[in-house]
Motif scaffolding. Structure first.
Motif, PDB file in Angstrom:
ATOM      1  N   THR A 240       0.004  -0.578   2.042  1.00 19.58           N
ATOM      2  CA  THR A 240      -1.129  -1.390   1.850  1.00 19.58           C
ATOM      3  C   THR A 240      -1.079  -2.167   0.444  1.00 19.58           C
ATOM      4  O   THR A 240      -0.139  -1.988  -0.613  1.00 19.58           O
TER       5      THR A 240
ATOM      6  N   THR B  45       9.029  -9.869   4.721  1.00 16.86           N
ATOM      7  CA  THR B  45       8.449  -8.572   4.201  1.00 16.86           C
ATOM      8  C   THR B  45       9.280  -7.410   4.310  1.00 16.86           C
ATOM      9  O   THR B  45       9.291  -6.751   3.338  1.00 16.86           O
ATOM     10  N   LEU B  46      10.031  -7.230   5.329  1.00 15.33           N
ATOM     11  CA  LEU B  46      11.141  -6.230   5.457  1.00 15.33           C
ATOM     12  C   LEU B  46      12.116  -6.415   4.290  1.00 15.33           C
ATOM     13  O   LEU B  46      12.453  -5.519   3.668  1.00 15.33           O
TER      14      LEU B  46
ATOM     15  N   LEU C 221       2.018  -9.232   2.849  1.00  7.35           N
ATOM     16  CA  LEU C 221       0.708  -8.145   3.228  1.00  7.35           C
ATOM     17  C   LEU C 221      -0.434  -8.851   3.220  1.00  7.35           C
ATOM     18  O   LEU C 221      -1.242  -8.555   3.952  1.00  7.35           O
TER      19      LEU C 221
ATOM     20  N   ASP D 204       4.433   2.634   8.413  1.00  2.00           N
ATOM     21  CA  ASP D 204       3.238   1.559   8.588  1.00  2.00           C
ATOM     22  C   ASP D 204       2.081   1.832   7.930  1.00  2.00           C
ATOM     23  O   ASP D 204       0.898   1.747   8.343  1.00  2.00           O
ATOM     24  N   ALA D 205       2.284   2.363   6.664  1.00  2.00           N
ATOM     25  CA  ALA D 205       1.181   2.680   5.671  1.00  2.00           C
ATOM     26  C   ALA D 205       1.197   1.922   4.423  1.00  2.00           C
ATOM     27  O   ALA D 205       0.084   2.280   3.672  1.00  2.00           O
TER      28      ALA D 205
ATOM     29  N   TYR E  64       6.398   1.937   4.136  1.00  2.00           N
ATOM     30  CA  TYR E  64       6.549   0.917   4.944  1.00  2.00           C
ATOM     31  C   TYR E  64       7.121   1.317   6.318  1.00  2.00           C
ATOM     32  O   TYR E  64       6.709   1.077   7.638  1.00  2.00           O
TER      33      TYR E  64
END
Length: 455
Positions: A139, A207-208, A77, A136-137, A133
């Motif tokens: 952080t 990341t996933l 991230l 798409d939020a 995730y």
């Protein structure tokens, strides 16, 4: 050993040698168990202990999953080792901020209920990571907040679990129970690291894969909390009815007991310095392997899983070693080997030597921890378990966020090898100081002091 025990005992042809003090409080020395087979059978047929142990094992698998996922997700991230170090520090910060207060309330509250609430709270918190995730939020701030909440749950759960152990098993089985917990933790580390490595390696991107690891971790906390509903044994002694004391009064009582136990105090300082120096080594290993040695993140997880197999073996041997090796030899020998392992990691030209350094570091912890924790639990009355354990862990674990934050900054500015060399030099300095302190402070007259109010 608890105060009041004799300093020298003959039992079934066995000599139990300890350092006596004027108040008959001994410094625990290892002694062989006359019937180890009967001891293990009794432990494995203890229904309530095995339920708690099973839940602990499942949640430990999840913890191992996120142990690798946290730095990888933070790096994915942010792209910054320094930021990744801060996120890891947020996960560890509750040890410093809440451990002392947690111990006071754990000695007041129902320990089983505390563990259930902590597990379910962590399930709810971690479940927000894959949800965020998916939309798409996700952080860095969200990740750091969840890392902190997970740390809060871990503080209350871990201290409750540790403090309840002496009520779940008889005292002669404490070392074996601690060893079995270390076996579970080590085996869970193998399974968790392998599963996390597989998820990260097979996912579309690292990341996933790290997000998927968080999802599995959340489920393990749900299963652990549910298992505790089936335990029948009380996790603490009945507390006598009396006037409610202030939090500060209870806190001072636990701190005073720990401070007056010279051996516990020395061990607390030793472990504090060791944890500070070793806290950033996992991050350094990941950065060193990926950036200097060109190893992908998925393979790192598999390597850590392979390393963990050695840790499982050492955990099985921990109880046997405790009965034959003195706590002093165990502590000082571990320090020497940890310093050598950090130097090995710093100089590693390949993943093989790096993995060898990680292996030595990890294998020593179950062996050292079983001796340390068994002594601490045996030396502490039940009504003080929460406060003494939390006070010990406040410093010993509370410095880890500081070590991780400083270590992340050093890795970003000077590189992972510089960090590993610094850890090696620091551990060597702790070894020399501990040798001097053990000789100069722990005389037979000062090694253990009577608990507050016993004079």
């Amino acid at each position: 050993m608890r105060a009041g025990r004799t300093a020298r005992r003959e039992d079934e042809g066995r000599t139990d040698v300890t350092m006596a003090t004027k108040d008959s409080t001994p410094v625990a020395e290892p002694t062989p168990d006359p019937a180890p087979g009967r001891r293990w059978r009794g432990l494995l047929t203890n229904r309530d202990f095995m339920i708690v142990w099973g839940g602990f094992t499942v949640s430990s698998v999840g913890t191992a999953l996120s142990h690798l996922a946290v730095p990888i997700l933070a790096l994915g991230l942010s792209g910054s080792p320094a930021v990744a170090g801060l996120v890891g520090a947020a996960r560890l910060a509750p040890y410093l901020l809440l451990n002392l207060l947690a111990g006071v309330f754990i000695d007041r509250w129902d320990r089983r209920r505390v563990m259930i609430v902590a597990d379910l709270g962590r399930f709810a918190a971690l479940a927000t990571i894959p949800v965020a995730y998916a939309f798409d939020a996700l952080t860095i701030a969200h990740l750091a907040a969840i890392a902190f909440l997970e740390g809060v749950g871990h503080v209350f759960s871990a201290v409750s679990h540790l403090s309840a152990l002496s009520k779940l098993v008889p005292e002669e089985q404490l070392a074996s129970a601690n060893a079995l917990n270390e076996v579970a933790d080590s085996a869970a580390g193998v399974c968790g690291s392998a599963l996390s490595g597989a998820l990260i390696g097979l996912a579309r991107n690292s990341t996933l894969g790290a997000v998927c690891s968080y999802a599995v971790d959340a489920v393990t906390y749900l299963l652990s909390g549910a298992s505790l509903l089936f335990v029948r044994t009380s996790f603490q002694e009945e507390r006598p009815a009396g006037e409610r004391r202030s939090v500060m009064t209870d806190l001072k009582e636990g701190m005073a007991f720990l401070w007056r136990q010279r051996l516990l105090r020395l061990l607390m300082v030793m472990v504090t310095l060791i944890n500070f120096l070793q806290a950033p080594l996992t991050l350094a290993t990941i950065v060193l392997a990926t950036e200097d040695l060109g190893v992908n993140a998925g393979l790192i997880g598999l390597v850590l899983a392979a390393v963990g197999l050695g840790t499982v073996v050492s955990a099985f041997a921990a109880s046997w070693l405790r009965e034959r090796v003195s706590l002093r030899t165990m502590a000082l020998g571990s320090l020497a080997l940890w310093a050598a392992a950090a130097a090995m990691m710093a100089a590693a030209p390949s993943i093989v030597l790096l993995a060898a350094g990680v292996l030595v570091t990890n294998m020593l912890w179950p062996i050292f921890a079983v001796s340390l924790v068994t002594y601490r639990l045996s030396a502490t009355p039940d009504h003080l378990q929460g406060r003494v354990n939390s006070a010990f862990r406040t410093l010993s674990f509370g410095v880890e966020p500081l070590g991780l934050a400083i270590g992340g900054a050093l890795i970003a500015s000077e590189g992972p090898r510089f960090l590993c060399w610094g850890a090696a030099v620091g551990l060597l300095a702790v070894l020399l100081g501990s040798v001097a302190a053990w000789r100069g402070t722990l005389t037979p007259e000062t090694a253990a002091a009577p608990p507050p109010g016993s004079a």
